[in-house]
Write a protein that holds these residues in place. Structure first.
Motif, PDB file in Angstrom:
ATOM      1  N   GLY A 228       2.174   5.662 -23.994  1.00  0.00           N
ATOM      2  CA  GLY A 228       1.242   6.246 -24.930  1.00  0.00           C
ATOM      3  C   GLY A 228      -0.078   6.650 -24.324  1.00  0.00           C
ATOM      4  N   GLY A 229      -0.172   6.490 -22.986  1.00  0.00           N
ATOM      5  CA  GLY A 229      -1.429   6.820 -22.342  1.00  0.00           C
ATOM      6  C   GLY A 229      -1.243   7.420 -20.970  1.00  0.00           C
ATOM      7  N   ARG A 230      -1.347   6.577 -19.955  1.00  0.00           N
ATOM      8  CA  ARG A 230      -1.366   7.065 -18.582  1.00  0.00           C
ATOM      9  C   ARG A 230       0.019   7.413 -18.047  1.00  0.00           C
ATOM     10  NH1 ARG A 230      -1.377   5.116 -13.444  1.00  0.00           N
ATOM     11  NH2 ARG A 230      -0.861   3.008 -14.121  1.00  0.00           N
TER      12      ARG A 230
ATOM     13  N   ARG B 168       4.150  11.299  -9.830  1.00  0.00           N
ATOM     14  CA  ARG B 168       2.726  11.554  -9.621  1.00  0.00           C
ATOM     15  C   ARG B 168       2.032  11.557 -10.973  1.00  0.00           C
ATOM     16  NH1 ARG B 168       2.849  16.406  -7.665  1.00  0.00           N
ATOM     17  NH2 ARG B 168       1.891  17.568  -9.384  1.00  0.00           N
ATOM     18  N   GLU B 169       0.931  10.796 -11.052  1.00  0.00           N
ATOM     19  CA  GLU B 169       0.112  10.748 -12.271  1.00  0.00           C
ATOM     20  C   GLU B 169       0.943  10.425 -13.509  1.00  0.00           C
ATOM     21  OE1 GLU B 169      -2.011  14.414 -12.382  1.00  0.00           O
ATOM     22  OE2 GLU B 169      -3.158  13.978 -10.553  1.00  0.00           O
ATOM     23  N   GLY B 170       1.853   9.467 -13.371  1.00  0.00           N
ATOM     24  CA  GLY B 170       2.600   8.960 -14.515  1.00  0.00           C
ATOM     25  C   GLY B 170       3.831   9.734 -14.904  1.00  0.00           C
TER      26      GLY B 170
ATOM     27  N   LEU C 274       0.815  -1.203   0.000  1.00  0.00           N
ATOM     28  CA  LEU C 274       0.000   0.000   0.000  1.00  0.00           C
ATOM     29  C   LEU C 274       0.854   1.261   0.000  1.00  0.00           C
ATOM     30  CD1 LEU C 274      -2.818  -0.879   2.559  1.00  0.00           C
ATOM     31  CD2 LEU C 274      -2.632  -1.478   0.154  1.00  0.00           C
ATOM     32  N   SER C 275       0.299   2.321  -0.556  1.00  0.00           N
ATOM     33  CA  SER C 275       0.944   3.629  -0.467  1.00  0.00           C
ATOM     34  C   SER C 275       0.758   4.181   0.938  1.00  0.00           C
ATOM     35  CB  SER C 275       0.323   4.588  -1.478  1.00  0.00           C
ATOM     36  OG  SER C 275      -0.996   4.947  -1.070  1.00  0.00           O
ATOM     37  N   ARG C 276       1.447   5.279   1.209  1.00  0.00           N
ATOM     38  CA  ARG C 276       1.335   5.904   2.521  1.00  0.00           C
ATOM     39  C   ARG C 276      -0.110   6.336   2.814  1.00  0.00           C
ATOM     40  NH1 ARG C 276       4.897   6.218   6.893  1.00  0.00           N
ATOM     41  NH2 ARG C 276       4.655   8.185   8.006  1.00  0.00           N
TER      42      ARG C 276
ATOM     43  N   GLY D 231      -0.186   3.610  -7.997  1.00  0.00           N
ATOM     44  CA  GLY D 231      -0.875   4.141  -9.163  1.00  0.00           C
ATOM     45  C   GLY D 231      -0.175   5.310  -9.815  1.00  0.00           C
ATOM     46  N   ALA D 232       0.966   5.733  -9.241  1.00  0.00           N
ATOM     47  CA  ALA D 232       1.694   6.877  -9.803  1.00  0.00           C
ATOM     48  C   ALA D 232       2.443   6.520 -11.076  1.00  0.00           C
ATOM     49  CB  ALA D 232       2.670   7.439  -8.771  1.00  0.00           C
ATOM     50  N   GLY D 233       2.637   5.215 -11.345  1.00  0.00           N
ATOM     51  CA  GLY D 233       3.323   4.794 -12.559  1.00  0.00           C
ATOM     52  C   GLY D 233       4.720   4.275 -12.359  1.00  0.00           C
ATOM     53  N   ARG D 234       5.145   4.107 -11.096  1.00  0.00           N
ATOM     54  CA  ARG D 234       6.520   3.675 -10.828  1.00  0.00           C
ATOM     55  C   ARG D 234       6.812   2.296 -11.402  1.00  0.00           C
ATOM     56  NH1 ARG D 234       6.216   3.510  -4.698  1.00  0.00           N
ATOM     57  NH2 ARG D 234       4.243   2.599  -5.357  1.00  0.00           N
TER      58      ARG D 234
END
Length: 509
Positions: free
Chosen positions: A271-273, A474-476, A177-179, A294-297
């Protein structure tokens, strides 16, 4: 162990369990009171999860007693544990990836309409309520297998919490889980304690134990060591009880002088997120990708390794372009990766430890279509000694090892390969503190040997403690670079959540 005048809600007495010649539990005791959070700690293989599996009815004890409200009970199956008000959140996911989130949450308790057919509207409404209870913004109509490991873990937590059990066992519940997600879970746990539930909390994260626990019990090598009120002990006391030695420098980070750029990533995107992402890692440097789930790491790490296809951007190792159309080409170019889910993505659980370690370097030990088994075994043994893996595990199936030793086996595979770039995705997830220290030591040794190490970590003390630089996503996208020598956990979270950007009134840091 029990307090005079306070009758435990649950008591396990003299529980013993053998698996063949291995004594997993040696006459251990444990008790749990209503309205408390009781941390159960110990290294992987100490017996914690085995004891909880006995309580859950997944396996049977060889001897000993289980008492609920002072009365002896038998728990021979998971259904009997549920009937007694016992719910378990297992360390390894216990879900069905091919089903939707809502179907997983309703599994075994599917709502029916008056005609006996599945009531999908009621199932969706119930799923929304269960997810909202733990603050999880997940679409219940999505297939579970489409979600990240962290999101899947949240679904399992929501399912267990919704059962309103008197006794809730959480086995490494925040490991993926994230913080922010973990903070939501802490609130749920504290609400359950306030309502009178009894919680067993198994975790290797000291900060979690010190935040939540009322009491701490330590196991070592299948034996009970001690129980203490959390307010009466320090983390160093627990570490000494767990491992039988002091860990003065957990992270093993000394002064480092990075060299030339080894890994050079430019404008990588799916090409997207996710993307475009650019980053560099130098020889002798450890760089950490931090951010919320979900940040894209992980997506960036997998694109670099060729496990997922990048639709744009470039990857180069030591100045040479890498056409990473798959892991094979990335490995040939000198890139290795330890993925976040060792069981699903890294190990062949039915095959031996020797085969799993040798898998990445077989071409070194063959000729004329024949593998030289003697050379393989000697090289594998060297890496096992380096990582303090018992040589007696050489021929055992990898699935029989503890989580920490499984992670070491995956690391050993790439140490044997001697790759120039090591990508480690959540390398200590679900790993005990002794094994963590050993993995951190290996990371420091790799950097000292001139390797470029890229780490993905949701453990902020770890991210700061082992790295030279932190790239916050953050956000990809990478939104901030921080110097680990001066960065704080708050710094990372402010950029990961976009708090600084919103305060400044702009879309980006």
């Amino acid at each position: 162990m029990s307090v005079p005048g306070v009758r435990p809600l649950l008591r396990l007495e003299g529980v013993t369990k053998r698996f063949g010649s291995t004594l997993a539990l040696d006459g251990v005791d444990f008790d749990l009171r209503a309205g408390e959070i009781h941390a159960l700690m110990g290294e992987n293989g100490a017996g914690k999860s085995t004891l909880m599996k006995i309580l859950a009815g997944n396996i049977q004890r060889d001897s000993g007693r289980i008492l609920l409200d002072g009365a002896e009970v038998e728990i021979r199956a998971p259904a009997e544990a549920k009937a007694h008000g016992i719910a378990i959140i297992h360390q390894e996911l216990n879900t069905v990836p091919a089903m939707t989130v809502a179907e997983n949450l309703a599994l075994g308790r599917e709502p029916r309409n008056r005609y006996g057919a599945l009531d999908r509207r009621a199932m969706l409404d119930s799923a929304h309520e269960k997810l909202a209870r733990i603050g999880a913004g997940i679409d219940p109509r999505r297939k579970l297998g489409e979600l990240s490991v962290g999101m899947q873990q949240l679904v399992e937590i929501a399912r267990a919490v919704s059962e309103d059990a008197r006794i809730l066992v959480l086995d490494e519940p925040t490991a993926a889980l994230s913080r922010g997600e973990a903070l939501h879970l802490y609130d749920v746990i504290e609400e359950m304690r306030a309502a009178g539930a009894a919680l067993v909390y198994i975790s290797h994260r000291m900060e979690e134990v010190w935040r939540l626990a009322d009491r701490v019990t330590v196991f070592r090598d299948g034996r009970y060591v001690a129980t203490r009120d959390r307010a009466e002990i320090a983390p160093s006391d627990v570490v000494s009880m767990m491992v039988g030695r002091d860990l003065d420098d957990l992270y093993h980070r000394g002064p480092r002088t990075p060299g030339e750029v080894v890994l050079d990533v430019r404008d990588l995107t799916d090409g997207g997120r996710v993307g475009p992402v650019s980053l560099q890692v130098r020889a002798g440097e450890v760089v950490c990708l931090a951010g919320l789930v979900g940040a894209g790491r992980t997506e960036v790490a997998r694109m670099i390794f060729g496990a997922d296809r990048a639709l744009g951007g470039t990857v180069a190792v030591n100045g040479a372009p890498v056409t990473a159309t798959g892991p094979r080409r990335a490995i040939a170019a000198g890139i290795a990766m330890v993925p976040e889910s060792r069981k699903e993505q890294a190990l062949f659980l039915d095959h031996s430890v020797e085969d799993n370690i040798a898998l990445g370097s077989l071409e070194r030990f063959g000729g004329a279509g024949v593998l030289r088994r003697g050379r393989i075994r000697g090289a594998v043994r060297d890496q096992m000694r380096r990582l303090r893996l018992r040589l007696s595990a050489l021929g055992r199936p990898a699935g029989e090892l503890s989580g920490g030793n499984q992670q070491k086996a995956v690391l050993a595979r790439w140490l044997l390969r001697d790759a120039d770039v090591l990508i480690l995705d959540e390398p200590t997830r679900g790993v005990d503190i002794g094994a963590k220290s050993e993995i951190y030591e290996i990371v420091a040794e790799l950097a000292a040997a001139g390797k470029a190490v890229l780490v993905v970590s949701s453990d902020l003390p770890e991210a700061i403690g082992i790295s030279d630089r932190i790239l916050v996503m953050r956000e990809g996208r990478v939104v901030r670079e921080l110097d680990s020598r001066t960065a704080t956990e708050q710094d990372v979270m402010l950029h990961a959540t976009g708090t600084l950007a919103r305060t400044a009134g702009g879309p980006n840091d």
